[in-house]
Every structure is written in structure tokens, then in C-alpha cells.
Write a protein that holds these residues in place. Structure first.
Motif, PDB file in Angstrom:
ATOM      1  N   GLY A 486       0.687  -1.060   0.104  1.00  0.00           N
ATOM      2  CA  GLY A 486       0.021   0.121   0.053  1.00  0.00           C
ATOM      3  C   GLY A 486       0.853   1.301   0.077  1.00  0.00           C
ATOM      4  O   GLY A 486       2.104   1.249  -0.074  1.00  0.00           O
ATOM      5  N   GLU A 487       0.030   2.470   0.272  1.00  0.00           N
ATOM      6  CA  GLU A 487       0.830   3.702   0.123  1.00  0.00           C
ATOM      7  C   GLU A 487       1.421   3.994   1.528  1.00  0.00           C
ATOM      8  O   GLU A 487       0.791   3.886   2.559  1.00  0.00           O
ATOM      9  N   MET A 488       2.981   4.428   1.482  1.00  0.00           N
ATOM     10  CA  MET A 488       3.309   4.685   2.632  1.00  0.00           C
ATOM     11  C   MET A 488       4.537   5.547   2.610  1.00  0.00           C
ATOM     12  O   MET A 488       4.911   5.878   1.398  1.00  0.00           O
ATOM     13  N   THR A 489       5.015   6.305   3.536  1.00  0.00           N
ATOM     14  CA  THR A 489       6.443   6.884   3.351  1.00  0.00           C
ATOM     15  C   THR A 489       7.486   6.255   3.113  1.00  0.00           C
ATOM     16  O   THR A 489       7.576   5.121   3.463  1.00  0.00           O
ATOM     17  N   TYR A 490       8.577   6.843   2.597  1.00  0.00           N
ATOM     18  CA  TYR A 490       9.817   5.945   2.152  1.00  0.00           C
ATOM     19  C   TYR A 490      10.247   5.414   3.487  1.00  0.00           C
ATOM     20  O   TYR A 490      10.930   4.217   3.345  1.00  0.00           O
ATOM     21  N   LEU A 491      10.372   6.164   4.468  1.00  0.00           N
ATOM     22  CA  LEU A 491      11.004   5.668   5.936  1.00  0.00           C
ATOM     23  C   LEU A 491      10.245   4.727   6.262  1.00  0.00           C
ATOM     24  O   LEU A 491      10.701   3.452   6.788  1.00  0.00           O
ATOM     25  N   GLU A 492       8.808   4.589   6.182  1.00  0.00           N
ATOM     26  CA  GLU A 492       8.002   3.480   6.483  1.00  0.00           C
ATOM     27  C   GLU A 492       8.164   2.105   5.773  1.00  0.00           C
ATOM     28  O   GLU A 492       8.402   1.113   6.294  1.00  0.00           O
ATOM     29  N   TYR A 493       8.413   2.396   4.468  1.00  0.00           N
ATOM     30  CA  TYR A 493       8.912   1.389   3.638  1.00  0.00           C
ATOM     31  C   TYR A 493      10.140   0.687   4.010  1.00  0.00           C
ATOM     32  O   TYR A 493      10.213  -0.579   3.880  1.00  0.00           O
ATOM     33  N   LYS A 494      11.151   1.471   4.079  1.00  0.00           N
ATOM     34  CA  LYS A 494      12.589   0.986   4.517  1.00  0.00           C
ATOM     35  C   LYS A 494      12.478   0.133   5.756  1.00  0.00           C
ATOM     36  O   LYS A 494      13.202  -0.922   6.093  1.00  0.00           O
ATOM     37  N   GLU A 495      11.850   0.581   6.732  1.00  0.00           N
ATOM     38  CA  GLU A 495      11.456   0.064   7.958  1.00  0.00           C
ATOM     39  C   GLU A 495      10.707  -1.504   7.726  1.00  0.00           C
ATOM     40  O   GLU A 495      11.036  -2.503   8.576  1.00  0.00           O
ATOM     41  N   ARG A 496       9.586  -1.362   6.697  1.00  0.00           N
ATOM     42  CA  ARG A 496       8.981  -2.492   6.672  1.00  0.00           C
ATOM     43  C   ARG A 496       9.718  -3.491   5.759  1.00  0.00           C
ATOM     44  O   ARG A 496       9.538  -4.922   6.353  1.00  0.00           O
TER      45      ARG A 496
END
Length: 702
Positions: A486-496
């Protein structure tokens, strides 16, 4: 001369034909007798009296003087004393003490022999006989007690020991022997010997008994050979197989064997695995060890002969390790037949050496250590903690660049140990499957990629470890990204997509089960601390981190081996990194950080430049499509190859498109191993396969 040992060893023998040349523990009986006498501290010289040319040659090789024994003293009725007196006359010697040593005793203890000699030299006795202490009750055929009263049954502890003459050796004052003409005169004493040393060989059964005992009685000695050949099942493994629910077979091996094999190869010893089985487990283990393997063999002995011929090896300087009866043939072909302690009784009896560790529990490592112990020590390598840098020159663009040294001016290319594997020139290429972030944050995908690497024959897999809050630039942290979740911030994506302790513990356990090393590229200091807690074997410096000197200093402080990628870097930037890291445990990777890499930017000759400039092992980290450039890097001397791997290049993520799928990785490893074999040693020779066409086609004119 005070003490002379005489070994009578005639060619004839009624019980065992040519008994004195029979092998026990791979050593002729006459050689064993000579060696025991030579090792006795108080014996000055050893002479063998024989009427047989083969015994004479063997005795000389063992270090004895040989006296030709006349025919009239060589018959079955001739006494041993007559041979001793003849040897004294032939040598013109009149030592104070003469020792009669019998080949029929395979396990003479040199210390026992010296102690018996000392009794004569010190005046305690005129004649000493070796004897076995015994508390046996002796009876006549008529039922009368010989050394006991049958009416009074004594306990063992109530009876003084008696001694049974075992025929190993007799020590005599020479003047007394000449006067009396026989070995027992004056004051006679007994030299007690251990029951395990007291077996006398009179018939074939005795010979088989001492052959079975030899591996357990003989003192371990270095094994001086030029090649080691091993069976697989029961030698590298405990001879058991484990089958999972999918029908995949697994075996138990010892991790210590890997370092043993690496040390063996480093010392110049050739290694080969031979197996009658055609099992992928055998091939996978051989790939991990970096040794050639011959599988599915119906007749090991014939294949062994051919291999020895091709390699130009003297069979007498080759060890073969086996555990079952199908190993008896090849064991008979070599000078050092070796068995595991739990081997078939016939195999143990045929062995010159029986190891103390079982297969799968360090048997191979034990053998390797004994072989390496016999090799000459390599010259001490020059210790250098900083790179040897060439003078600088100014490029046309004005950038300061270091010039590589002239070939040969740097130190020798060294090896670096990563766990149980040596990486460097002359070793199998260390192939790394770069999983990186291609797991997409899914531990199941990570496991599947580990399987891909293991089944292809890689030695290691590599990940990337970041602390996103540190590594993601401030201006990018809040940027919105479309992701599979889904849609998320780049920081959230890297943490994911980042793995933590739980996932990496699972990765470490699974890699261990699959026989792979694992490590990661830390992108920040907390990630180094994380990986140190996971006790990784080695750290990788990504090309993006070459100028991160804070990170490099922390990595250097770990004392672990370091793999340094050099993409996006000038020589001056690499110089600065190496100044921090040192070169003692450094492996450098030539890389070009273009994804995917076009051939014109590969610049593979930089591999040679880096080797000559820094004097460290140099590998190749590739980002190209296909296999050709990576294979070319191997021919130019790359000692390790790293490629990104994926389950499918169309998967979501930035690195998948420049990665190898499972079939491509398998082909890469296969072709690397073929290239390693094909490179050879540079010595021009005529190979066995050329002999027939040479005889048929070669035209010679003068």
C-alpha cells in the motif's frame, strides 16, 4: 661401539612365506625391528643379517647395515645365535653388549630395549630376556599342576607374577655369548614388556592379529604425502542419512573438516573425494570444501590408478581414507591406507593408520592435521598493516590518482580465512549469493533464496543491514511511495523491509543447516553493533560506504575479516579506506556500481591493478545481466564472486532486475568450477588422453 643390535631376517619361513617383509601397519616387519632398535637410546648401531636381496634392500632403507648371511646359517635349523656371531665376525666388531632383535615381534618398545641393555651395562645381569608377566595356571596333559598346587587355589593377588618369554629381544654380554655359544648364561634377568607388545608372529593367524592391533598400538606419526583421497559416506559423514518429508537427503558432517581441507590445500597437497554413490549431497559438500569429486564409481581402484597417472603422483606418497570393504582396492594402491575407527574389521586390518575420530566427527580434520604436520613450514609472510602504495600521478583532468606498483613489487597475495574457508589465490572461488534486500522483508522469501544459493553450490549468502532512521536522508523520509503493501512514506517502507533480531536468528540457523556462511553489509554504526551481536564471520563494506570513515573505523575495531567493495571509488578514496582497515584480513572486490552493468563499464583489468597495488585477495562484485563478465573475472584471478540473486527478476524491488535467477546462479557456479579445473598449473605436459592420438598421428622427421 658399546652396544650393537643384530636382527636375523632370513628369507625362508615355514609358517608365513617371506614373513620378514610382511606389512603390519603398512610397514615391513624387518623395518619395524630396525626402527625400534634405532630408537633405543643405548643402541649404537643396527645390523640386519639376511640371505634375501629384498630384505637387504628394505633393511638399508630403514637405516641398518646389512650382512650377507651364508647359506649354511640360513636354514630352518640354524640358530639365531649363529647369525649373531657371524655378524660380529663379519663386521670385525667386539662390542661390550650385543642385542638379538626378532622381527617376529611387531611392537617392540625402544624404552624396554634400552632398559634391558642398561641392566647388562650396569652389571645387574649377564643376559636379559623380554618376557610377559603372567599369573596363568599351567597344567600337564595328564592333569597335574605345573606352577601351582591344584588343592590350594590361590587368588591372583596372592601369587607373584611369572614371566613368559615372548621372543622380542635378548640382551647379552658379548664375551659371554662367545664363551658359551648361546643366549642364556651367567646371571639371567627378565625385562617385563606390556602384553600389548608381546604378540609373537608364528603363523598367518598371528599376522592377522597384529595387523588388527597395529592401528591402536602404534604411536601417531605425521603422514608425509602429496595427495589425500577420501571416500565420502562414513568418512566425511557418520554413514547415516536423514530424509525430510520432501525426500531431500541430508547428512551429518564436521565443520572442522573444512578448515582442515583448506590448510591441506594451502600446503600444496592435492585432495579428491571418491564415492560409489551418485548423490547431490556428495557434490554439494565437495563444492563447499572446494575439492574435486568423482561419483557413481563402480570400480574405485581403476579410477584411482588413472587419476594418479594424470596427476603424476607417486602412489607411495598418497593417502586413501576408507571405511568399508569397497575401499580395500584403492587402499591397496597407495602407501598410506587409512581407516576410520569404526571401519569394517577388514579395512582396519588393512590400514597403516586408524584415525581416532569417527566419520562426521572430525576424521577428515584429524587426517589433515597429521598431513600438514609433515609438510615444511611455509616462509613467514611479511606482516603489513598498511597498503603498499605507488607514487602519485596527475591525470589529465587534474584529479590526483595513485599509480599501481610495477608487477611483483607489492607483497605476495595472501589468504584470508572466513570461518572454515580460505579465500585467496589457489583456493576455490568463494561464491556469494547477494540476497541484499531482495527478500522484500519476507523471511520465507529469504529462506527460499538461501535454498537457491545452497543448491547452486555457493559458499555464502549476504544481506544488507540498515538503521533506516539514520540511513534515509531527511528530505526522503516523508516522501510517499507506492509499495506492494500500500501507500506509505519512504521511511516506513524501508522499516517494513528491514529484518531484526528474530529474523536474523532464523537466518543464521537456516544457513547453518544448509552449510552456508552468512553476513551482511552494515550501512551505519548501530548495524555493525547488531551484526556483532549476531556473531557474523565477516563484514562487508558496500561501495556506497567506502568514504564513511566513521563506519570503517568501527568495522576495523571488530578484528573480523573485511570485504571491501570498490564501486564508485577512485584509487585515492580506496587508499584512505585501506589506511583505516589495514590489509591483514582484507579482501577487496572490484565493482562498478551501474545497475545493470554495461560491458564497456566492467573494466575487469582493474582486478589486476588492485592486487598489485594493495597485495590482498581481490574478487568481483557484479551487477551485469548474464554470466560472461563474472566468468571472465575468474579467469583474470578473481578469488571471490558476488552476484545478486532473486527468485524472479520481475519481482517488485530495485535490485531484482540486475539479479540472477536460480538457474542462472546454478550455471554460474558450475562454470566457475569448470574454469578452475581448466586453468591448470601452467606446466606444459602430455596428458594421458593425448597418448593414443600422439602415437597414431605424430610425424617425426629429422
Amino acid at each position: 661401539m658399546r652396544v650393537l643390535a643384530v636382527v636375523p631376517a632370513r628369507g625362508g619361513s615355514a609358517g608365513v612365506p617371506l614373513k620378514n617383509l610382511a606389512l603390519v601397519g603398512g610397514v615391513p616387519l624387518v623395518t619395524r625391528a630396525v626402527r625400534a632398535a634405532l630408537r633405543a637410546e643405548l643402541v649404537d648401531q643396527v645390523v640386519v643379517s639376511t640371505d634375501h636381496a629384498g630384505i637387504a634392500e628394505t633393511a638399508r632403507e630403514a637405516g641398518a647395515i646389512v650382512v650377507d648371511r651364508p647359506e649354511e646359517l640360513s636354514g630352518a635349523t640354524a640358530s639365531s645365535e649363529s647369525a649373531v656371531l657371524h655378524a660380529l665376525d663379519a663386521l670385525g666388531e667386539d662390542p661390550e653388549v650385543v642385542v638379538l632383535v626378532q622381527c617376529t615381534s611387531a611392537f617392540i618398545d625402544p624404552e624396554n630395549l634400552s632398559e634391558a641393555v642398561r641392566k647388562v651395562l650396569d652389571g645387574e645381569a649377564d643376559s636379559v630376556v623380554s618376557g610377559l608377566p603372567t599369573h596363568e595356571f599351567l597344567w600337564t596333559a595328564a592333569g597335574a599342576g605345573i606352577n601351582h598346587d591344584p588343592a590350594i587355589r590361590q587368588r591372583r593377588q596372592d601369587r607373584d607374577p611369572e614371566f613368559r618369554e615372548n621372543g622380542a629381544f635378548y640382551v647379552m654380554r658379548t664375551s659371554g655369548l662367545r664363551e658359551h655359544g648361546h643366549r642364556f648364561f651367567g646371571q639371567v634377568a627378565v625385562q617385563p614388556v606390556s602384553p600389548k607388545h608381546g604378540v609373537e608372529i608364528d603363523n598367518p593367524d598371528d599376522l592377522e592379529l597384529v595387523r588388527a592391533l597395529a592401528p591402536f598400538i602404534d604411536e601417531p606419526e605425521p603422514i608425509d604425502v602429496d595427495a589425500v583421497i577420501t571416500d565420502f559416506d562414513g568418512v566425511h559423514t557418520d554413514d547415516r542419512a536423514y530424509v525430510d518429508s520432501d525426500g531431500r537427503e541430508m547428512v551429518l558432517v564436521s565443520r572442522s573438516d573444512g578448515m582442515g581441507i583448506a590448510l591441506l590445500k594451502r600446503s600444496g597437497v592435492k585432495v579428491l573425494v571418491m564415492s560409489t554413490e551418485h548423490n547431490p549431497v556428495v557434490a554439494a559438500r565437495a563444492r563447499k570444501l572446494g575439492v574435486p569429486v568423482l561419483q557413481g564409481l563402480a570400480e574405485k581402484r581403476t579410477v584411482l590408478r588413472d587419476w594418479l597417472t594424470i596427476e603424476g603422483l607417486d602412489p607411495a606418497r598418497v593417502a586413501y581414507v576408507g571405511n568399508d570393504v569397497n575401499d580395500l582396492g584403492p587402499m591397496a594402491e597407495v602407501g598410506w591406507p587409512v581407516a576410520t575407527p569404526d571401519a569394517h574389521p577388514r579395512v582396519r586390518a588393512a590400514a597403516r593408520v586408524v584415525l581416532t575420530r569417527a566419520g562426521g566427527s572430525g576424521a577428515v580434520r584429524e587426517l589433515c592435521d597429521r598431513v600438514v604436520a609433515a609438510r615444511p613450514e611455509p616462509p613467514a609472510a611479511e606482516v603489513r598493516t598498511r597498503p603498499r602504495l605507488g607514487p602519485e600521478r596527475r591525470s589529465s583532468g587534474g584529479e590526483s590518482e595513485g599509480r599501481a606498483n610495477e608487477p611483483g613489487s607489492g607483497r605476495d597475495h595472501e589468504h584470508v580465512a572466513i570461518g572454515d574457508v580460505l579465500v585467496g589465490d589457489g583456493e576455490p572461488v568463494y561464491v556469494i549469493g547477494e540476497i541484499g534486500i531482495n527478500h522484500n522483508g519476507d523471511i520465507d522469501i529469504a529462506r527460499r533464496l538461501i535454498d537457491v544459493a545452497a543448491e547452486a553450490g555457493c559458499q555464502a549468502v549476504k544481506f544488507q543491514k540498515r538503521t533506516p532512521a539514520i540511513c534515509v536522508p531527511e528530505e526522503q523520509k516523508g516522501q510517499i511511495r507506492q509499495t506492494p503493501w500500500g501507500e506509505m512514506t519512504y521511511l516506513e517502507y524501508k522499516e517494513r523491509t528491514e529484518f531484526g533480531y528474530d529474523e536474523y536468528r532464523q537466518i543464521a540457523k537456516y544457513c547453518d543447516e544448509r552449510g552456508l556462511h552468512w553476513f551482511a553489509s552494515p550501512w551505519d554504526v548501530p548495524s555493525v553493533e547488531f551484526l556483532e551481536e549476531m556473531d557474523v564471520l565477516v563484514h562487508k563494506v558496500a561501495s556506497a560506504s567506502v568514504a564513511d570513515h566513521e563506519l570503517l573505523r568501527v568495522l576495523a575495531a571488530t578484528g573480523k575479516p573485511i570485504i571491501l567493495s570498490t564501486g564508485m571509488s577512485t584509487l585515492s578514496e580506496i587508499d584512505a579506506a585501506v589506511e583505516i582497515l589495514g590489509t591483514d584480513k582484507l579482501i577487496m572486490m572490484h565493482a562498478t556500481s551501474t545497475y545493470p552493468l554495461p560491458p564497456e563499464e566492467a573494466n575487469l583489468r582493474t582486478i589486476t591493478t588492485l592486487k598489485e597495488r594493495y597485495g590482498v585477495p581481490v574478487g568481483y562484485s557484479g551487477h551485469e545481466r548474464g554470466l560472461q563478465i563474472s566468468l571472465a573475472a575468474v579467469t583474470l584471478g578473481a578469488v571471490t564472486v558476488e552476484r545478486h540473486i532473486t527468485l524472479d527478476r520481475t519481482m517488485w524491488g530495485s535490485d531484482h532486475a540486475a539479479s540472477l535467477e536460480p538457474a542462472g546462479l546454478e550455471h554460474l557456479v558450475r562454470d566457475i568450477r569448470i574454469i578452475e579445473q581448466a586453468m591448470g598449473d601452467g606446466v606444459k605436459r602430455v596428458f594421458p588422453g593425448e597418448e593414443a592420438p600422439k602415437a597414431r598421428l605424430r610425424r617425426v622427421t629429422v
